[in-house]
Write an enzyme that holds these catalytic residues in place. Structure first.
Site, mmCIF file in Angstrom:
data_model
loop_
_atom_site.group_PDB
_atom_site.id
_atom_site.type_symbol
_atom_site.label_atom_id
_atom_site.label_comp_id
_atom_site.label_asym_id
_atom_site.label_seq_id
_atom_site.Cartn_x
_atom_site.Cartn_y
_atom_site.Cartn_z
ATOM 1 N N LYS A 4 0.884 -1.162 0.000
ATOM 2 C CA LYS A 4 0.000 0.000 0.000
ATOM 3 C C LYS A 4 0.926 1.217 0.000
ATOM 4 C CE LYS A 4 -4.072 1.913 2.237
ATOM 5 N NZ LYS A 4 -3.669 3.284 2.323
ATOM 6 N N LYS A 23 -6.313 -8.205 -2.443
ATOM 7 C CA LYS A 23 -7.470 -8.083 -3.338
ATOM 8 C C LYS A 23 -7.874 -9.451 -3.877
ATOM 9 C CE LYS A 23 -5.666 -3.667 -4.838
ATOM 10 N NZ LYS A 23 -4.922 -2.910 -5.824
ATOM 11 N N LYS A 33 -2.570 -2.835 7.638
ATOM 12 C CA LYS A 33 -1.647 -1.735 7.955
ATOM 13 C C LYS A 33 -0.527 -2.232 8.854
ATOM 14 C CE LYS A 33 -3.627 2.236 6.550
ATOM 15 N NZ LYS A 33 -3.783 3.252 7.480
HETATM 16 S S1 IVH Z 1 -6.593 -0.417 -4.485
HETATM 17 C C1 IVH Z 1 -11.258 1.322 -4.032
HETATM 18 N N1 IVH Z 1 -4.044 -0.650 -4.077
HETATM 19 O O1 IVH Z 1 -5.062 3.744 -0.630
HETATM 20 C C2 IVH Z 1 -9.876 1.584 -3.834
HETATM 21 N N2 IVH Z 1 -5.081 1.340 -3.300
HETATM 22 O O2 IVH Z 1 -6.731 4.049 1.687
HETATM 23 C C3 IVH Z 1 -9.026 0.531 -4.464
HETATM 24 N N3 IVH Z 1 -3.550 2.929 -2.253
HETATM 25 O O3 IVH Z 1 -7.737 5.226 -2.304
HETATM 26 C C4 IVH Z 1 -7.659 0.925 -4.343
HETATM 27 N N4 IVH Z 1 -1.718 1.731 -2.500
HETATM 28 O O4 IVH Z 1 -5.348 5.713 -3.234
HETATM 29 C C5 IVH Z 1 -5.118 0.134 -3.909
HETATM 30 N N5 IVH Z 1 -1.785 -1.011 -3.833
HETATM 31 C C6 IVH Z 1 -2.835 -0.240 -3.657
HETATM 32 C C7 IVH Z 1 -2.743 1.021 -3.026
HETATM 33 C C8 IVH Z 1 -3.905 1.781 -2.864
HETATM 34 C C9 IVH Z 1 -2.216 2.878 -2.052
HETATM 35 C C10 IVH Z 1 -4.413 4.054 -1.835
HETATM 36 C C11 IVH Z 1 -5.522 4.398 -2.822
HETATM 37 C C12 IVH Z 1 -6.778 4.269 -1.999
HETATM 38 C C13 IVH Z 1 -6.274 4.447 -0.606
HETATM 39 C C14 IVH Z 1 -7.216 3.874 0.410
#
Ligand code: IVH
Length: 668
Positions: free
Chosen positions: A120, A294, A318
């Site tokens: 993330k 995912k 986290k």
């Molecule tokens: S998937 C519906 N993958 O984290 C959202 N998000 O806290 C699907 N983010 O809004 C997002 N790394 O901007 C996804 N590997 C990752 C990510 C990621 C950072 C951010 C993204 C999201 C936020 C949520």
């Protein structure tokens, strides 16, 4: 019941405040973990007591808001957030729930499901719209529904292809990902800022966000921003079976891919990879604050769907906060711009995840009481992600007695007071030198008059030399005044003088914010400036005139009136005016999405799009399609062999554009 309602109100207020600090100001004050705990508590209370539910609750909507300095873009599909947890056990439960739901969905009894696990990224969520393979719009997440159009800045990022490397690109692709800055580049940016006496960024995420919001794309280009794609909003004209196929496709199209990306079939594989990454966390060249898990099958993702805030098919794990134990050497008491007296902790320096920590926040005196902490105690400190470290608890009580709240201001020695219903203690002496110093620092800061080169250290040296007695004195500073200062040579002195002169052109909204009126933040200052247009009208406005503005409440209206009634403010404004500081608000341009409110009529045959595709593009950018030309038509888009509509457009003097001009309007 009353207690529960007031706790809910309290949590909603706190969460909204921290959303603002995080998303709008890029300056978080609490750790992610603390924020998540507040959210979880509120979610649970709202669930248990539906009586108090409200659609306005910050946990019912996505956080953040679109700021008004860039044009706004409505996202084709809302940009949601991710459900998250700090516990491995919760991941196990989530996995079980998903496996069961998918098992129920499948016609066969095959219960084996693939998951992807990837870092993330602690960056800024960005949406990229590609039309026929060409980058058309780059936008921030904003409030999830509407973001800011930062296309020009986005186009400076090397990781983002302007054209997809695909001979048959999808007709429409709205890609989502994260703009970030590598840790080493972040250090370099801060060093450079420091050399120019500017304000450092607190962390790489803030640096990325600040760089993306630059008015001048050249500065963005200079900042070494990078990008990873991690999801999409809408694709038309291309199909994927799995998320991992989509990511692979992004790689083929010219995007960089994250190295630590794993497809897992079992919970064991997932846990192993999670543990491995938790250990490896610091070796990744960019900041990551966890992992995102995912469901790989996109068909299953569709079946599982979304709650109103986040997808059910993903969860963020986290990383635990970084903690260490050290001694609290001293509790320092400082005076802020508005006179608030805040304590902070001076620590025995300790290393925390590679960073030496010698200060921690204590928020306010209630926090000292709650922690029952005093000078000399051994404390547990925590640094979660980016924020200033805080004291979690006392691990060894080594002091005697309680810390005493000072009775007088540490700067001017005037009495300090605690105002009704406020936690804060305040020095109310308008001439307090510490407050004045903070006023100056605020006045020149990036979001206010933005005077580069006039940082804290320079202000201190000018104060020592009595060069600054009122705010307006900034504009009387001379080249010689700077040359007298240590480390200043001609070039540097010239640069500051230029920056000071440049700042005279800032719009009224910036000046109002820079004046540091209590309760008037950036947004409110902008609203006032837009409404009154010039400073004289603001001076003349009554409390009622202020209250009549939608977003302005009683407290701010009173504060504004009180501020502009003070004779010294009149004097400061007159002096600023004489120095040539602008006192008006220019009309803002380009509000709304790119085609917001524009009516298009299509005629003839286009080569790059079908009629349906062009219609879809115009609509997705906020425009409308009409079948006949009238005076209300804004554009007639004419292809080959146009019909009678073209003639009518000529007659009514409606703007006619060809396909190339249409592409230019799209920014492709
Ligand atoms: S998937 C519906 N993958 O984290 C959202 N998000 O806290 C699907 N983010 O809004 C997002 N790394 O901007 C996804 N590997 C990752 C990510 C990621 C950072 C951010 C993204 C999201 C936020 C949520």
């Amino acid at each position: 019941m009353k207690d529960i309602k007031s706790r809910i109100d309290y949590l909603r207020k706190e969460i909204s405040l921290h959303n603002k600090l995080y998303y709008d100001k890029s300056a978080p004050e609490i750790s992610d973990k603390e924020y998540d705990d507040l959210v979880k508590e509120l979610e649970r209370l709202e669930y248990d007591y539906p009586l108090f539910a409200s659609a306005d609750s910050p946990v019912q909507k996505v956080s953040g808001s679109a700021s008004s300095s860039f044009a706004q873009v409505k996202h084709a599909v809302p940009m949601l957030s991710l459900d998250n947890t700090y516990s491995e056990e919760e991941i196990g439960k989530w996995h079980e729930r998903i496996a069961k739901a998918i098992g129920n969905l499948q016609s066969t009894n095959n219960n084996e499901t693939e998951f992807t696990v990837e870092p993330k990224i602690d960056g800024v969520g960005i949406s990229l719209t590609y039309i026929n393979g060409e980058l058309s719009i780059g936008a921030t997440r904003g409030d999830g529904e509407t973001g800011e159009d930062i296309t020009e800045n986005i186009k400076t990022i090397k990781d983002i292809p302007q054209k997809l490397k695909d001979a048959k690109p999808p007709f429409f692709l709205e890609l989502r990902g994260e703009v970030y800055i590598e840790k080493s580049d972040f250090e370099k940016i801060n060093e450079e800022i420091l050399e120019n006496e500017g304000q450092k960024f607190a962390n790489p995420r803030n640096a990325a966000s600040g760089s993306l919001r630059q008015k001048d794309p050249k500065i963005t280009a200079y900042r070494k921003l990078k990008y990873f794609a991690h999801s999409y909003g809408k694709v038309e004209g291309k199909e994927f079976k799995k998320y991992s196929d989509f990511i692979e496709y992004c790689g083929k199209c010219g995007f960089q891919l994250q190295q630590n990306f794993k497809i897992c079939k079992t919970i064991q594989e997932m846990t192993d990879f999670t543990n491995h990454m938790t250990e490896k966390r610091e070796t990744v060249p960019y900041e990551i604050d966890g992992l995102v898990i995912k469901v790989n099958s996109l068909a299953f993702q569709r079946e599982l769907g979304y709650t109103n805030k986040s997808p059910r098919w993903a969860i963020a794990y986290k990383f635990p906060a970084k903690q260490a134990t050290t001694k609290l050497n001293k509790i320092r008491v400082q005076v802020g711009r508005t006179g608030i007296i805040t304590p902070s902790a001076i620590l025995e320096p300790v290393s925390l995840a590679g960073v030496t920590i010698s200060h921690a926040t204590l928020h306010n005196f209630e926090e000292i009481e709650r922690l029952n902490v005093n000078e000399g105690d051994t404390v547990l400190i925590e640094r979660a992600g980016d924020v200033i470290p805080k004291i979690v608890k006392v691990v060894k009580k080594e002091s005697e007695g309680f810390f005493e709240i000072p009775r007088s201001c540490p700067s001017c020695r005037s009495e300090i007071v605690k105002e009704k219903e406020e936690v804060a203690y305040r020095c109310v002496n308008p001439e307090c030198p510490a407050q004045f110093r903070r006023h100056l620092i605020h006045f020149v800061s990036r979001n206010a008059m933005d005077i580069e080169g006039l940082g804290e250290a320079v202000i201190d040296r000018l104060l020592e030399r009595n060069k600054l007695k009122i705010l307006a004195d900034i504009y009387s500073l001379t080249f010689e005044d700077f040359l007298e200062l240590e480390f200043f040579k001609e070039k540097k002195a010239n640069n500051v003088i230029n920056a000071i002169n440049e700042s005279k052109k800032r719009p009224l909204s910036k000046l109002l914010f820079a004046l540091g009126i209590r309760h008037a933040g950036e947004k409110a200052s902008e609203t006032i400036a837009k409404r009154f247009k010039n400073i004289e009208a603001v001076f003349e406005a009554s409390v009622d005139d202020f209250i009549r503005i939608n977003e302005i409440g009683d407290v701010l209206a009173q504060s504004l009136k009180g501020f502009f009634e003070r004779s010294e403010i009149r004097h400061i404004i007159d002096t600023l005016k004489k120095a040539g500081v602008r006192m008006t608000q220019p009309e803002s341009q380009n509000a709304g999405t790119r085609f917001e409110g524009k009516v298009f009529v299509l005629t003839g045959e286009l080569s790059g799009y079908t009629r349906e595709q062009a219609t879809e593009i115009i609509k997705s950018l906020g425009g409308k399609i009409s079948s006949s030309v009238s005076k209300k038509t804004d554009y007639v888009l004419a292809g080959a062999d146009p019909g009678s509509k073209l003639e009518k457009a000529k007659k009514l003097e409606v703007k006619i554009i060809n396909e190339t001009e249409f592409k230019e309007l799209l920014g492709t």
